[in-house]
Design an enzyme around this catalytic site. Structure first.
Site, short mmCIF file in Angstrom:
data_model
loop_
_atom_site.label_atom_id
_atom_site.label_comp_id
_atom_site.label_asym_id
_atom_site.label_seq_id
_atom_site.Cartn_x
_atom_site.Cartn_y
_atom_site.Cartn_z
N ILE A 87 0.85 -1.19 0.00
CA ILE A 87 0.00 0.00 0.00
C ILE A 87 0.89 1.25 0.00
CG2 ILE A 87 -1.77 1.27 1.27
CD1 ILE A 87 -2.79 -1.38 0.19
N HIS A 103 -3.30 -12.03 7.76
CA HIS A 103 -2.07 -12.75 7.42
C HIS A 103 -2.20 -14.20 7.90
CE1 HIS A 103 2.14 -13.12 6.32
NE2 HIS A 103 2.24 -13.90 7.38
#
Ligand code: GRF
Length: 191
Positions: A87, A103
């Protein structure tokens, strides 16, 4: 209370995204407004069309394209559901503490650059910890290092294969990810 508008960013199959869209359909405070996929995903596009969720395929995370879509749709929260691109800083600055990632391990173990999808499951398989699991966390400038919102673990049984580890991870992701998103957003709305 103003409904909170979420954008989902994906790179893969999109099973988490589909699950999240289903979970929040008819939710009083939270709506899934759009999905941006960094790869072609016809199945996901059709799924979104059927549910009136906007779908965009944008391969290049040229900051502007992603950020523009989110700003134009008055997005409050961005959820990365299997999104592999980093990002950009200006995106982070527009959505501070408002980008949530999942994750497939218990961070900080098996995290960082290059640790995604099958690479994580293979690394867990090879190092054979007693437990593995999933981490849901806020996103900052570093891969997998933002504030942890929740972790869920499962025991690694003797002889578990990388594929079985992946299956256990997926089960947790499908069961827990939408609930953590909901809890985190609603908690902030109440405060
Ligand atoms: C999930 O296992 C997620 O943890 C990881 O990528 C996978 C995405 O799968 N970051 P899908 O696209 O939701 O099917």
């Amino acid at each position: 209370m103003k409904p909170q508008r979420i954008a989902l960013l994906i790179s893969g199959n999109g099973s988490n995204a589909r699950n999240i869209i289903q979970y929040f359909s008819n939710h009083p405070n939270i709506t899934i407004e759009l999905v941006i996929s960094s790869a072609t995903n016809q199945k996901m596009e059709e799924f979104c069309n059927d549910r009136r969720v906007s779908f965009f395929e944008i391969s290049n995370i040229s900051q502007n394209a992603y950020l523009e879509k989110c700003l134009n749709s008055s997005i409050d929260w961005v959820v990365l559901a299997g999104f592999l691109k980093k990002i950009p800083v200006d995106f982070l600055e527009k959505y501070p503490q408002r980008i949530i990632n999942i994750h497939p391990s218990l961070l900080p173990r098996f995290g960082g650059k290059g640790m995604y999808g099958k690479f994580v499951h293979q690394a867990v398989f090879e190092s054979k910890p007693s437990f593995s699991g999933i981490t849901i966390h806020l996103v900052n400038e570093e891969f997998d290092q933002g504030k942890v919102l929740a972790q869920f673990a499962f025991p690694l049984n003797e002889g578990m294969t990388a594929l079985e580890i992946e299956e256990s991870v997926r089960e947790l992701e499908i069961g827990e990810f939408p609930k953590v998103i909901e809890y985190h957003i609603e908690q902030l709305l109440i405060e």
